[in-house]
Scaffold this motif. Structure first.
Motif, PDB file in Angstrom:
ATOM      1  N   PRO A 118      10.086  12.353  -6.886  1.00 25.01           N
ATOM      2  CA  PRO A 118      10.990  11.922  -5.815  1.00 25.01           C
ATOM      3  C   PRO A 118      10.431  10.748  -5.012  1.00 25.01           C
ATOM      4  N   ALA A 119      11.349  10.003  -4.413  1.00 20.35           N
ATOM      5  CA  ALA A 119      10.975   8.913  -3.497  1.00 20.35           C
ATOM      6  C   ALA A 119      12.123   8.695  -2.522  1.00 20.35           C
ATOM      7  N   THR A 120      11.778   8.414  -1.282  1.00 16.65           N
ATOM      8  CA  THR A 120      12.764   8.031  -0.272  1.00 16.65           C
ATOM      9  C   THR A 120      12.549   6.557   0.013  1.00 16.65           C
ATOM     10  N   LEU A 121      13.599   5.767  -0.135  1.00 22.83           N
ATOM     11  CA  LEU A 121      13.495   4.307  -0.029  1.00 22.83           C
ATOM     12  C   LEU A 121      14.598   3.757   0.867  1.00 22.83           C
ATOM     13  N   ARG A 122      14.251   2.700   1.577  1.00 20.64           N
ATOM     14  CA  ARG A 122      15.230   2.000   2.408  1.00 20.64           C
ATOM     15  C   ARG A 122      15.740   0.786   1.651  1.00 20.64           C
ATOM     16  N   LYS A 123      17.067   0.675   1.579  1.00 24.70           N
ATOM     17  CA  LYS A 123      17.724  -0.439   0.893  1.00 24.70           C
ATOM     18  C   LYS A 123      18.445  -1.291   1.930  1.00 24.70           C
ATOM     19  N   ILE A 152      14.314  -6.697  -4.764  1.00 23.14           N
ATOM     20  CA  ILE A 152      15.263  -7.511  -3.997  1.00 23.14           C
ATOM     21  C   ILE A 152      16.121  -6.651  -3.066  1.00 23.14           C
ATOM     22  N   THR A 153      16.331  -5.390  -3.429  1.00 18.82           N
ATOM     23  CA  THR A 153      17.254  -4.544  -2.665  1.00 18.82           C
ATOM     24  C   THR A 153      16.589  -3.736  -1.567  1.00 18.82           C
ATOM     25  N   MET A 154      15.263  -3.730  -1.505  1.00 21.48           N
ATOM     26  CA  MET A 154      14.621  -2.736  -0.639  1.00 21.48           C
ATOM     27  C   MET A 154      13.707  -3.309   0.425  1.00 21.48           C
ATOM     28  N   HIS A 155      13.412  -2.463   1.379  1.00 29.92           N
ATOM     29  CA  HIS A 155      12.453  -2.771   2.440  1.00 29.92           C
ATOM     30  C   HIS A 155      11.103  -3.058   1.793  1.00 29.92           C
TER      31      HIS A 155
END
Length: 185
Positions: A79-84, A53-56
């Motif tokens: 590791p992970a890079t995520l867009r919120k 629900i919070t992310m791209h």
């Protein structure tokens, strides 16, 4: 799970780091204060809701793959890079480290993640890269002029051509000096 409890004690009240836990149904089971302060005003109470629900949308596959790796290699952190979603139609870029959680019998019980906002860092990094490119071009322009004029002076047999090239050489050096001085301001 004991490991997660110790980390909750350390980062539960953090104003810098996000700490979350997601259960085996991919629902939030824990949020630290900082994560709740940033994302609950946008999405409401998140505990019990699906993490996506919070992310791209495009970053959901990244979460799935990184979570699978965490369970395959439980001693490691991934590791992970995520867009919120930021609540204004844009995104907060976040960097996370995932760790699998297991219950007292050794059965998988979820994932915990420690993360932080890297949006400003990426913005500044982009601006620095752009400035570096622009400055390198400005410096190289004048260096190329100086080199070309030096070659003309070397090969010139006419005194007038040499004087003209020397004037242009001096002007290119002044222009280069201006660029260098502006870099230090």
């Amino acid at each position: 799970m004991k490991q997660f409890e110790e980390i909750k004690t350390l980062l539960g009240e953090s104003n810098t780091y996000y700490l979350i836990a997601v259960d085996m149904n991919a629902n939030y089971s824990y949020l630290n204060k900082h994560y709740a302060e940033i994302f609950e005003p946008i999405h409401g109470n998140l505990v019990g809701k699906h993490y996506a629900i919070t992310m791209h949308h495009d970053d959901q596959q990244t979460c799935k793959v990184v979570s699978q790796m965490a369970f395959m290699y439980p001693e490691s952190i991934f590791p992970a890079t995520l867009r919120k979603h930021d609540g204004s139609g844009g995104y907060i870029v976040t960097r996370w480290e995932y760790k699998a959680m297991f219950d007292s019998l050794g059965a998988p019980s979820g994932i915990f993640c420690i993360g932080h906002d890297i949006t400003e860092l990426l913005k500044i990094s982009g601006e620095l890269h752009q400035a570096k490119e622009e400055n390198a071009h400005a410096v190289r322009l004048h260096v190329a002029n100086i080199m070309g004029l030096g070659k003309i002076i070397q090969e010139s047999t006419d005194a007038k051509d040499t004087r003209d090239a020397a004037k242009m050489l001096v002007q290119s050096a002044v222009d280069l000096d201006d660029v260098i001085r502006s870099l230090y301001k």
